[in-house]
Write a protein that holds these residues in place. Structure first.
Motif, PDB file in Angstrom:
ATOM      1  N   ALA A  82      -1.302 -25.298   4.297  1.00  0.00           N
ATOM      2  CA  ALA A  82      -1.900 -26.608   4.568  1.00  0.00           C
ATOM      3  C   ALA A  82      -1.572 -27.585   3.452  1.00  0.00           C
ATOM      4  O   ALA A  82      -1.253 -28.758   3.693  1.00  0.00           O
ATOM      5  N   GLY A  83      -1.629 -27.124   2.213  1.00  0.00           N
ATOM      6  CA  GLY A  83      -1.315 -27.990   1.075  1.00  0.00           C
ATOM      7  C   GLY A  83       0.121 -28.462   1.087  1.00  0.00           C
ATOM      8  O   GLY A  83       0.417 -29.631   0.815  1.00  0.00           O
ATOM      9  N   LEU A  84       1.032 -27.561   1.431  1.00  0.00           N
ATOM     10  CA  LEU A  84       2.442 -27.928   1.485  1.00  0.00           C
ATOM     11  C   LEU A  84       2.710 -28.913   2.622  1.00  0.00           C
ATOM     12  O   LEU A  84       3.519 -29.825   2.494  1.00  0.00           O
ATOM     13  N   GLN A  85       2.009 -28.731   3.735  1.00  0.00           N
ATOM     14  CA  GLN A  85       2.186 -29.649   4.863  1.00  0.00           C
ATOM     15  C   GLN A  85       1.715 -31.056   4.522  1.00  0.00           C
ATOM     16  O   GLN A  85       2.211 -32.029   5.054  1.00  0.00           O
ATOM     17  N   ARG A  86       0.752 -31.146   3.588  1.00  0.00           N
ATOM     18  CA  ARG A  86       0.272 -32.464   3.138  1.00  0.00           C
ATOM     19  C   ARG A  86       1.134 -33.015   2.007  1.00  0.00           C
ATOM     20  O   ARG A  86       0.826 -34.056   1.452  1.00  0.00           O
ATOM     21  N   GLY A  87       2.169 -32.283   1.638  1.00  0.00           N
ATOM     22  CA  GLY A  87       3.047 -32.743   0.566  1.00  0.00           C
ATOM     23  C   GLY A  87       2.543 -32.363  -0.806  1.00  0.00           C
ATOM     24  O   GLY A  87       2.978 -32.904  -1.817  1.00  0.00           O
ATOM     25  N   GLY A  88       1.609 -31.415  -0.882  1.00  0.00           N
ATOM     26  CA  GLY A  88       1.049 -31.002  -2.160  1.00  0.00           C
ATOM     27  C   GLY A  88       2.064 -30.273  -3.018  1.00  0.00           C
ATOM     28  O   GLY A  88       3.007 -29.678  -2.521  1.00  0.00           O
ATOM     29  N   ARG A  89       1.866 -30.334  -4.308  1.00  0.00           N
ATOM     30  CA  ARG A  89       2.764 -29.668  -5.250  1.00  0.00           C
ATOM     31  C   ARG A  89       1.989 -28.726  -6.165  1.00  0.00           C
ATOM     32  O   ARG A  89       2.441 -28.374  -7.232  1.00  0.00           O
ATOM     33  N   ALA A  90       0.788 -28.343  -5.760  1.00  0.00           N
ATOM     34  CA  ALA A  90      -0.048 -27.502  -6.602  1.00  0.00           C
ATOM     35  C   ALA A  90       0.523 -26.093  -6.710  1.00  0.00           C
ATOM     36  O   ALA A  90       1.236 -25.624  -5.833  1.00  0.00           O
ATOM     37  N   ARG A  91       0.158 -25.440  -7.798  1.00  0.00           N
ATOM     38  CA  ARG A  91       0.535 -24.052  -8.025  1.00  0.00           C
ATOM     39  C   ARG A  91      -0.613 -23.196  -7.507  1.00  0.00           C
ATOM     40  O   ARG A  91      -1.772 -23.473  -7.774  1.00  0.00           O
ATOM     41  N   LEU A  92      -0.287 -22.149  -6.770  1.00  0.00           N
ATOM     42  CA  LEU A  92      -1.322 -21.290  -6.201  1.00  0.00           C
ATOM     43  C   LEU A  92      -0.976 -19.843  -6.489  1.00  0.00           C
ATOM     44  O   LEU A  92       0.173 -19.429  -6.358  1.00  0.00           O
ATOM     45  N   VAL A  93      -1.987 -19.075  -6.900  1.00  0.00           N
ATOM     46  CA  VAL A  93      -1.811 -17.649  -7.147  1.00  0.00           C
ATOM     47  C   VAL A  93      -2.532 -16.899  -6.029  1.00  0.00           C
ATOM     48  O   VAL A  93      -3.724 -17.116  -5.799  1.00  0.00           O
ATOM     49  N   ILE A  94      -1.795 -16.047  -5.317  1.00  0.00           N
ATOM     50  CA  ILE A  94      -2.330 -15.328  -4.163  1.00  0.00           C
ATOM     51  C   ILE A  94      -2.289 -13.826  -4.439  1.00  0.00           C
ATOM     52  O   ILE A  94      -1.246 -13.293  -4.836  1.00  0.00           O
ATOM     53  N   ALA A  95      -3.414 -13.147  -4.222  1.00  0.00           N
ATOM     54  CA  ALA A  95      -3.441 -11.686  -4.308  1.00  0.00           C
ATOM     55  C   ALA A  95      -2.720 -11.135  -3.079  1.00  0.00           C
ATOM     56  O   ALA A  95      -3.019 -11.525  -1.951  1.00  0.00           O
ATOM     57  N   VAL A  96      -1.740 -10.260  -3.311  1.00  0.00           N
ATOM     58  CA  VAL A  96      -0.922  -9.756  -2.213  1.00  0.00           C
ATOM     59  C   VAL A  96      -0.793  -8.240  -2.265  1.00  0.00           C
ATOM     60  O   VAL A  96      -0.955  -7.617  -3.309  1.00  0.00           O
ATOM     61  N   GLN A  97      -0.488  -7.686  -1.097  1.00  0.00           N
ATOM     62  CA  GLN A  97      -0.078  -6.290  -0.970  1.00  0.00           C
ATOM     63  C   GLN A  97       1.353  -6.301  -0.451  1.00  0.00           C
ATOM     64  O   GLN A  97       1.737  -7.188   0.311  1.00  0.00           O
ATOM     65  N   PHE A  98       2.117  -5.323  -0.878  1.00  0.00           N
ATOM     66  CA  PHE A  98       3.491  -5.191  -0.399  1.00  0.00           C
ATOM     67  C   PHE A  98       3.833  -3.719  -0.411  1.00  0.00           C
ATOM     68  O   PHE A  98       3.117  -2.924  -1.032  1.00  0.00           O
ATOM     69  N   PRO A  99       4.876  -3.315   0.302  1.00  0.00           N
ATOM     70  CA  PRO A  99       5.205  -1.891   0.345  1.00  0.00           C
ATOM     71  C   PRO A  99       5.348  -1.318  -1.066  1.00  0.00           C
ATOM     72  O   PRO A  99       6.159  -1.779  -1.849  1.00  0.00           O
ATOM     73  N   GLY A 100       4.489  -0.386  -1.386  1.00  0.00           N
ATOM     74  CA  GLY A 100       4.574   0.260  -2.688  1.00  0.00           C
ATOM     75  C   GLY A 100       3.740  -0.374  -3.778  1.00  0.00           C
ATOM     76  O   GLY A 100       3.799   0.070  -4.918  1.00  0.00           O
ATOM     77  N   GLY A 101       2.961  -1.403  -3.484  1.00  0.00           N
ATOM     78  CA  GLY A 101       2.181  -1.970  -4.568  1.00  0.00           C
ATOM     79  C   GLY A 101       1.286  -3.130  -4.186  1.00  0.00           C
ATOM     80  O   GLY A 101       1.218  -3.555  -3.029  1.00  0.00           O
ATOM     81  N   THR A 102       0.617  -3.637  -5.203  1.00  0.00           N
ATOM     82  CA  THR A 102      -0.209  -4.832  -5.080  1.00  0.00           C
ATOM     83  C   THR A 102       0.092  -5.715  -6.268  1.00  0.00           C
ATOM     84  O   THR A 102       0.694  -5.282  -7.260  1.00  0.00           O
ATOM     85  N   GLY A 103      -0.330  -6.956  -6.189  1.00  0.00           N
ATOM     86  CA  GLY A 103      -0.101  -7.855  -7.310  1.00  0.00           C
ATOM     87  C   GLY A 103      -0.543  -9.260  -7.004  1.00  0.00           C
ATOM     88  O   GLY A 103      -1.325  -9.495  -6.077  1.00  0.00           O
ATOM     89  N   GLU A 104      -0.043 -10.181  -7.795  1.00  0.00           N
ATOM     90  CA  GLU A 104      -0.331 -11.598  -7.617  1.00  0.00           C
ATOM     91  C   GLU A 104       0.987 -12.343  -7.444  1.00  0.00           C
ATOM     92  O   GLU A 104       1.896 -12.198  -8.274  1.00  0.00           O
ATOM     93  N   LEU A 105       1.075 -13.107  -6.385  1.00  0.00           N
ATOM     94  CA  LEU A 105       2.260 -13.905  -6.106  1.00  0.00           C
ATOM     95  C   LEU A 105       1.936 -15.348  -6.454  1.00  0.00           C
ATOM     96  O   LEU A 105       1.037 -15.945  -5.864  1.00  0.00           O
ATOM     97  N   THR A 106       2.626 -15.881  -7.444  1.00  0.00           N
ATOM     98  CA  THR A 106       2.445 -17.281  -7.818  1.00  0.00           C
ATOM     99  C   THR A 106       3.452 -18.103  -7.027  1.00  0.00           C
ATOM    100  O   THR A 106       4.652 -17.825  -7.057  1.00  0.00           O
TER     101      THR A 106
END
Length: 201
Positions: A82-106
């Protein structure tokens, strides 16, 4: 060649030189990093990013980032879009899961002469040493996560039901959880089970 054409050609050479330097630096950085189009399609990823996903960098090109990552909190991803669709440029850190691990995707929107894109960096959450699994424990956990009973696991692995329960109790104690349901949930949160695969692995 006119002076304007000569200046344009010189500027294109300088831009190409800096782009090549950036790509060489990206390849050498140990931080898992990728650059995506605004729609989430991966344009380029460094070897560290590909290694985290157990693929080669070339296998990531033109694939959508959501093929590999699941936001632990869906509203985080929706907020980013939603932020990107409004033209936002903010940095966002998202907690994620992926095959073989977990982490934070900035995820951060960036712009250059070719338009806007997304810069992704991944911080992998290390699995604590006290929750590393033996091969036998991993087999039992995978089968339990798939809905098998202790008796079914015992029959499949050629051990006794008491042996299965012994392993489950030991893992539950190490993970600090009260029962097998919580054990499976904790295993997913630690990246010990692949959230994108069924049956579990």
């Amino acid at each position: 060649m006119s002076e304007a054409a000569h200046d344009l050609h010189a500027e294109q050479r300088r831009t190409g030189m800096w782009r090549n330097r950036f790509l060489a630096l990206l390849d050498r950085t140990p931080v898992p990093t990728a650059i995506c189009h605004l729609d989430g399609t991966i344009g380029v990823a460094n070897p560290a990013f590909a290694e985290a996903l157990a693929v080669r960098p070339s296998q990531l090109r033109d694939r959508h980032v959501l093929e590999f990552f699941q936001a632990k909190v869906r509203r985080d991803y929706d907020k980013l879009v939603a932020g990107l669709q409004r033209g936002g440029r903010a940095r966002l850190v998202i907690a994620v899961q992926f095959p073989g691990g977990t982490g934070e995707l900035t995820v951060q929107a960036v712009s250059d002469d070719d338009g806007s894109g997304l810069l992704l960096t991944l911080r992998i959450t290390p699995v604590p040493a006290d929750v590393q699994l033996s091969d036998r424990e991993a087999e039992i956990l995978r089968l339990i996560a798939g809905g098998a009973t202790s008796a079914a696991v015992a029959a499949e692995l050629g051990i006794t039901g008491d042996g299965v329960n012994y392993h489950l109790t030991r893992m539950s104690d190490r993970f600090g959880v009260p029962n097998r349901t919580a054990l499976v949930a904790r295993a997913y949160s630690l990246g010990l089970l692949d959230p994108t695969a069924w049956p579990p692995r």
